[in-house]
Design an enzyme around this catalytic site. Structure first.
Site, PDB file in Angstrom:
ATOM      1  CE  LYS A  17      77.830  15.053   4.757  1.00 44.78           C
ATOM      2  NZ  LYS A  17      77.757  14.209   3.508  1.00 44.78           N
ATOM      3  CE  LYS A  70      75.041  11.411   4.935  1.00 43.45           C
ATOM      4  NZ  LYS A  70      74.474  11.278   3.802  1.00 43.45           N
TER       5      LYS A  70
HETATM    6 ZN    ZN Z   1      72.637   9.541  -0.128  1.00 42.68          ZN
END
Ligand code: ZN
Length: 325
Positions: A246, A190
């Site tokens: 992400k 992420k």
């Molecule tokens: Zn988490």
């Protein structure tokens, strides 16, 4: 003379020359299941719902009927604790979810398990920290244990979301030792993004979820593609089978870079809660069409190199794809 209009003469020629086509097989639907059994619309994510253990089978049937192969399970437990050890209980809520869905659907639905400390810790932190420092080894070891609990209960794929260094290594070794050599690890990578906010609100009972947690210490700097790719390299070297990029739309170049560097590793992209809200909001104003915007974004994510897409719009997208045929 060379004309680019020749291959645009009709809708059918345009279809024919496409290098790829998005299908419902590419989609994964995230499902939120509450231990307290309350079912209602998620306030921060309009038209998405919380399900209970009792009725989560219904939405999974819908997913299968829509031709979608997988769900990502988010369990919202009633009682979290300081270190998240509640996750390891033999009759934990997540165990109940996976057992029930595996029994009901067998191999007709891929059950993906989000493995992160934030699902179990009162603080909502994804990693163990001490004096502002991420405790990678301690976090990774715990994630390995949680992955084994979920796999034993029926999770088909485990998806570590904490981004601790060493988490894939620990998880692989823990799964192998417990006899789950065939359970793939799908690791989230992420970038530090504001687009997760509606999700945090959805999984937290607090008005200011994750207050005081500095996620820049474990996520990657969104401006720095090299930092992102270094994490991809690390996770793949530790044994990650699938990479999740992400958020998706803000990181299309990172999807492409990952695909180019690892053409043989499946890449997933997560069209996150903030993207869901972004797609819904302008259509309410009447200036943009939600469905057109949805398909445009999904196709751009696929074009960038994603083999699969996690999206809160999965059921609608599958329906739209069916209508198109
Ligand atoms: Zn988490």
């Amino acid at each position: 003379m060379r004309l680019t209009t020749r291959i645009k003469r009709s809708k059918q020629i345009i279809r024919l020359v496409r290098p790829f086509e998005l299908t419902s097989s590419d989609l994964i639907y995230p499902v939120f299941i509450r231990e307290d059994g309350k079912r209602f619309e998620i306030p921060s994510m309009k038209e998405q719902r919380y399900y209970s253990l009792k009725d989560c089978g219904e939405v999974c049937s819908k997913v299968i009927n829509a031709g979608i192969p997988a769900v990502m399970i988010f369990g919202l437990i009633k009682r979290k604790d300081a270190d998240g050890s509640v996750a390891l209980q033999k009759s934990s809520f997540h165990v109940k979810i996976f057992k029930k869905l595996k029994k009901e659907f067998g191999d007709n639905l891929v059950l993906m398990s989000n493995v992160c400390l934030c699902d179990y810790t009162v603080s909502g932190s994804c990693v163990y920290m001490e004096k502002g420092k991420v405790l990678n080894e301690k976090t990774a070891e715990m994630l390995g244990k949680i992955a084994v609990v979920h796999a034993a209960a029926g999770a088909d794929v485990v998806a570590p979301a904490a981004m601790a260094d060493g988490q894939i290594r620990h998880m692989r070794s823990a799964l192998d030792k417990a006899g789950f050599e065939d359970v793939p690890i799908m690791s989230y990578i992420k970038t530090d993004s504001c687009l997760f906010q509606p999700f945090f609100k959805a999984v937290s009972s607090s008005k200011t979820p994750r207050k005081g947690i500095d996620s820049s210490k474990f996520r990657t700097d969104i401006i720095n593609q090299k930092m992102f790719m270094a994490k991809v390299d690390l996770d793949i070297s530790e044994g990650s089978d699938i990479i999740i990029v992400k958020p998706a739309l803000a990181n299309l170049d990172l999807i492409l870079l990952t695909k180019q560097r690892y053409p043989n590793i499946p890449i997933a992209a997560y069209q996150v809660s903030g993207e869901y809200v972004m797609i819904k909001a302008p259509s309410e104003s009447g200036y943009l069409n939600e469905h057109a915007l949805l398909m445009e974004t999904l196709n751009s994510i696929k074009r960038a190199g994603a083999d699969m897409i996690l999206t809160y719009h999965a059921l609608e997208a599958a329906e739209l794809l069916k209508e198109k045929r």
